[in-house]
Design an enzyme around this catalytic site. Structure first.
Site, mmCIF file in Angstrom:
data_model
loop_
_atom_site.group_PDB
_atom_site.id
_atom_site.type_symbol
_atom_site.label_atom_id
_atom_site.label_comp_id
_atom_site.label_asym_id
_atom_site.label_seq_id
_atom_site.Cartn_x
_atom_site.Cartn_y
_atom_site.Cartn_z
ATOM 1 N N CYS A 86 10.711 4.713 0.323
ATOM 2 C CA CYS A 86 11.173 3.622 1.186
ATOM 3 C C CYS A 86 10.006 2.773 1.679
ATOM 4 O O CYS A 86 10.190 1.617 2.062
ATOM 5 C CB CYS A 86 11.959 4.176 2.371
ATOM 6 S SG CYS A 86 11.034 5.349 3.383
ATOM 7 N N HIS A 132 -7.206 5.508 -4.060
ATOM 8 C CA HIS A 132 -5.962 5.151 -3.373
ATOM 9 C C HIS A 132 -4.903 6.239 -3.577
ATOM 10 O O HIS A 132 -4.223 6.641 -2.621
ATOM 11 C CB HIS A 132 -5.445 3.812 -3.890
ATOM 12 C CG HIS A 132 -4.211 3.346 -3.184
ATOM 13 N ND1 HIS A 132 -4.240 2.538 -2.068
ATOM 14 C CD2 HIS A 132 -2.888 3.598 -3.426
ATOM 15 C CE1 HIS A 132 -3.004 2.311 -1.653
ATOM 16 N NE2 HIS A 132 -2.163 2.940 -2.460
#
Length: 392
Positions: A47, A86
């Site tokens: 989400c 990352h």
């Protein structure tokens, strides 16, 4: 050559929810179609983020997200070591909306599982995600980045556990059937609570929620009856006035703990002055949340250090992967030298001596390879692959 890993994505840091909705990928249709287009790739879709990791040219991944209506200003591109860093920070919980949340690690694991299912992984991606998952586990076992409640609903559960130690067999009454009540019950379900009593103005909604969590439903008219039964009350109803007042609580042989997480409050403050009642409100819980968030912030340097350590380990592995031909040549050279210098020795001794001689050269080659990984791509005919030590 430089590490050919890329990442194209967007997250809560770069895009509002309506943009993230456009990029979200269902695992049945959209995700397999994307993986077929990429050939090799792993997609982390939650989400709060959609991130496409792949090998080689990122243009197809970039075009895919742009084609779903995502503006370039909402996207980020990372390549090489920065893409890997990352990924590691995501798995460690450092890039989450709530720092240290544990759910993202399972989502990274699920992303790898789905890529494997569709045969979209390859050696470098597989290794990157396996090491990211291992790092995430290590972060949560060696640091306190995930410790303590950082949501009001979870803080309410923490408080209940602190009061009772064990919720097994307790009767817990929940006032309200909205999002906060549902979240609290989700947390509660894993702790073996004896019985859940859901009280709501709309009894049908109370019944719907109670059935999902194996509880019993009541309308507001039955609130007094529920209060007589309950050991713990959590109030989160949307009501313009107090639902529980001192006169609503009969004297009890055992204490009643009440946690009011509603705004406006559901429980009159005077209830907390009753000798058998213990009342906590949002201010109490938010102080706990703020304290825990500060504690998590203090763990960030430890986690960053683990990320950098994992990054160094991956680059060492990749350096060896890239120069394995040179390493094989070094091992063969060292064995030849050992045989020449120790003609009377046995094969086991030759192998041991060859390993001793080759080791510093191999470390030097790997170190040089890592320099190439951090810098520009190594040209064709990379000198590392033609490396041969000169005889002293």
């Amino acid at each position: 050559m430089a590490l050919p890993l890329y990442l194209v994505g967007l997250s809560h840091k770069t895009a509002p929810v309506e943009v993230r909705e456009r990029a979200a990928l269902d695992p049945v249709v959209a995700l397999p179609a994307l993986l077929r287009t990429l050939g090799h790739g792993v997609v982390v879709s939650t989400c709060n983020r959609t991130e496409i990791y792949g090998i080689g040219n990122p243009e197809a991944a970039w075009a895919f997200l742009r084609g779903r209506g995502v503006e370039a200003s909402h996207l980020y591109l990372r390549q090489g070591v920065e893409a890997l860093r990352h990924l590691y920070r995501v798995a460690a919980g450092l890039d989450s909306l709530v720092v240290g949340e544990a759910q993202i690690l399972g989502q990274v694991r699920e992303a790898l599982f789905l890529a494997r299912k569709h045969r979209a992984t390859e050696g470098l991606l597989e290794k990157a995600f396996q090491s990211a998952i291992a790092l995430g586990k290590r972060v949560r076992s060696e640091t306190a980045i995930g410790a303590g409640a950082v949501s009001v609903a979870y803080a309410a559960l923490d408080l209940a556990l602190a009061v009772y130690g064990d919720l097994t067999g307790l009767k817990v009454a929940v006032l309200g059937a909205g999002e906060m009540a549902e979240l609290f019950l989700t947390h509660l379900k894993a702790h073996g609570v004896g019985q859940v009593l859901v009280v709501n103005r709309t009894e049908a909604r109370a019944r719907e929620l109670a059935e999902r969590f194996g509880g019993r439903a009541y309308g507001l008219k039955a609130l007094a009856e529920v209060l007589r039964q309950a050991d713990l009350v959590v109030a989160s109803a949307a009501a313009p006035h107090y639902l529980v007042r001192p006169e609503d609580l009969p004297r009890r042989a055992k204490p009643l703990f009440l946690i009011d997480i509603a705004l406006p409050r559901n429980i009159h403050p005077a209830v907390g002055r009753l000798p058998h009642a213990y009342l906590y409100n949002l201010d109490d819980l938010e102080r706990v949340v703020e304290k825990n968030l500060r504690a998590r912030q203090g763990e960030i340097p430890k986690v960053e250090a683990l990320v950098e350590g994992a990054l160094a380990d991956y680059l060492e592995w990749y350096a060896g992967h890239r120069v394995r031909e040179a390493i094989r040549a070094l091992e063969a050279w060292a064995l030849k030298e050992a045989v020449r210098d120790l003609p009377q020795a046995d094969p086991a001794t030759w192998q041991k001596e060859a390993g001793r001689r080759a080791h510093p050269w191999i470390l030097a080659v790997k170190a040089r390879a890592k320099d190439f990984l951090q810098g520009p791509p190594c040209p064709e005919g990379c000198p590392l692959l033609a490396f041969r030590p000169s005889r002293p």
